[in-house]
Every structure is written in C-alpha cells, then in structure tokens.
Design an enzyme around this catalytic site. Structure first.
Site, PDB file in Angstrom:
ATOM      1  N   ASP A  64       0.788  -1.242   0.000  1.00 55.42           N
ATOM      2  CA  ASP A  64       0.000   0.000   0.000  1.00 55.42           C
ATOM      3  C   ASP A  64       0.825   1.300   0.000  1.00 55.42           C
ATOM      4  O   ASP A  64       0.504   2.240   0.750  1.00 55.42           O
ATOM      5  CB  ASP A  64      -0.964   0.025   1.205  1.00 55.42           C
ATOM      6  N   LYS A  88      -7.045  -5.266  -2.865  1.00 57.19           N
ATOM      7  CA  LYS A  88      -7.856  -5.767  -1.739  1.00 57.19           C
ATOM      8  C   LYS A  88      -8.742  -4.648  -1.238  1.00 57.19           C
ATOM      9  O   LYS A  88      -8.482  -3.475  -1.506  1.00 57.19           O
ATOM     10  CB  LYS A  88      -6.938  -6.242  -0.616  1.00 57.19           C
ATOM     11  N   CYS A 106      -2.096  -2.767   7.659  1.00 59.69           N
ATOM     12  CA  CYS A 106      -1.953  -3.684   6.527  1.00 59.69           C
ATOM     13  C   CYS A 106      -0.632  -4.446   6.503  1.00 59.69           C
ATOM     14  O   CYS A 106      -0.600  -5.604   6.094  1.00 59.69           O
ATOM     15  CB  CYS A 106      -2.211  -2.926   5.233  1.00 59.69           C
TER      16      CYS A 106
HETATM   17  C1  VGL Z   1      -4.620   0.749   5.869  1.00 58.71           C
HETATM   18  C2  VGL Z   1      -6.208   1.547   7.334  1.00 58.71           C
HETATM   19  C3  VGL Z   1      -7.185   1.448   6.362  1.00 58.71           C
HETATM   20  C4  VGL Z   1      -3.186   0.374   5.606  1.00 58.71           C
HETATM   21  C5  VGL Z   1      -5.592   0.638   4.890  1.00 58.71           C
HETATM   22  O1  VGL Z   1      -2.768   0.311   4.435  1.00 58.71           O
HETATM   23  O2  VGL Z   1      -2.451   0.099   6.597  1.00 58.71           O
HETATM   24  N1  VGL Z   1      -4.947   1.192   7.083  1.00 58.71           N
HETATM   25  N2  VGL Z   1      -6.860   1.000   5.146  1.00 58.71           N
END
Ligand code: VGL
Ligand code: ZN
Length: 208
Positions: free
Chosen positions: A13, A111, A156
């Site tokens: 991410d 995802k 994540c």
């Molecule tokens: C994430 C909170 C919500 C992350 C993704 O990538 O850690 N955290 N969505």
C-alpha cells in the site's frame, strides 16, 4: 541476507492516500519510499499490494450516518474501525506514490474492493474467510520467505505479516522501510504482536 528466488518482497500500500498530503496519511510514508526502492532492487520477486475501495465502503465513516473517523461500528465479522474516505478506486489517492520505482514488480494484488467487508492483510479479508489467492500464488512460485514493508505496520503490514506466518512462511518486516499510522499507539502494539507470532524485525541494511 541475500534474497534468492525462494524469497519475495511484498510492498504494501505505498499509495498517495497513505503518504503525506493524502486522505489517511502515515507519519512517515513519504520517507520510506527511497528505502523501499533500494531494498526492492535486491529482490527478484516483488509483489505490490494496493488498497482499493469502492465509494461507500464499509470502512468509511462517511458510510455510517453520525459516525466519524476512528469511531468503531459492529459488523458481522467483528468491530470495524472507521476511516476517512481513502484509496477510492480510480482516484489519484489510490495510485502508487509517484516516487515508488519498482518496475520489476511481478504482481499487483488489490484488496478491500468488496463494499461490505474490509481487508487489511492482502492474504485475506478481515472476515477471516475470503481469501485473495496470494498464499497459493506464493506457494506455486516456490516462495519460502516473505519480506514485508510499506504502509502501515499498524494495519496492513502487520496483518499481512501475521497471515504470512499462519500460512507457514518465514516472515520478516523491514523496519526502516515500513511506515506507521499511529507510531506511539497501534504501531507499538503491532510490532509486539507480530514478533510474538514469530515474525522477525530487520533493517534494510541487513539485505544485500
Ligand atoms: C490501511 C487503514 C485502512 C493500511 C488501509 O494500508 O495500513 N490502514 N486501510
Ligand atoms: Zn483501507
């Protein structure tokens, strides 16, 4: 440690919304990008993950009247922390950070695209049941060790590392290539939980 064909680097991410100026910024997302790029050069096998939510996603506070970010709601799969709208499919915020430079990445796994269930780990949705296929992919590729970095340890990265252990992979998190949403809060807890589960914490300098 010198990575081989039995190792994979999963870059989690590294998207605009999780970096400075984004909708749900980590404290240090913009600082890890050059470290991630450098580490990635040592790996033949690299997988990118991309959080990828539709509008009205269950994890968005805006989808729950009267709620605000960081409130929690009860879902059939358990408590769901609410966030500002982030990484909405097709938006600039959902794109990878412009400085991320990993042209040899072999796969991008998305995802969080189901409106009604969140997904932190790229192995499995938070309901614990809906798998993404990542474990099967890695096994078919003969991967034995999973190295993880990116955004964010608290959610994540930590979730993916725990699932990698559960799937039987030796698992490492690269500390200085990993960002935190709450460095003094949930990040501390996530480092403890992952290490309790046998995940090893290493630094980028240990990879050559
Ligand atoms: C994430 C909170 C919500 C992350 C993704 O990538 O850690 N955290 N969505
Ligand atoms: Zn998300």
């Amino acid at each position: 440690m010198k990575p081989t064909g039995e190792d994979v680097l999963v870059i989690v991410d590294v998207q605009n919304d999780f970096c400075k100026g984004g909708a749900l910024p980590t404290a240090d997302g913009h600082e890890i990008v050059p470290v991630v790029n450098k580490v990635a050069r040592a790996f033949e096998n690299v997988v990118l993950t991309q959080d990828w939510h539709p509008l009205g996603h269950v994890s968005f506070a805006s989808a729950h009247p009267g709620k605000k970010p960081l409130d929690s709601v009860d879902m059939p799969y358990g408590p769901q922390t609410l966030w500002p709208d982030h990484v909405v499919q097709g938006t600039k915020g959902a794109e990878f950070h412009p400085d991320l430079d990993v042209p040899h990445a072999q796969m991008v796994i998305r995802k969080g695209y189901n409106r009604d269930v969140d997904s932190y780990s790229a192995f499995c949705m938070v309901d614990g049941m809906t798998k993404t296929g990542l474990a099967g992919y890695l096994r078919e590729r003969g991967v034995k060790r999973v190295f993880v970095c990116g955004c964010a340890i608290d959610y994540c990265v930590g979730g993916l590392a725990l699932d990698a252990r559960k799937a039987g992979f030796e698992t490492f998190i690269i500390d200085d290539a990993t960002a935190s949403i709450f460095p003094d809060g949930s990040a501390v807890k996530a480092w403890a939980e992952t290490q309790d589960a046998g995940v090893k914490k290493i630094s980028s300098a240990e990879i050559a």
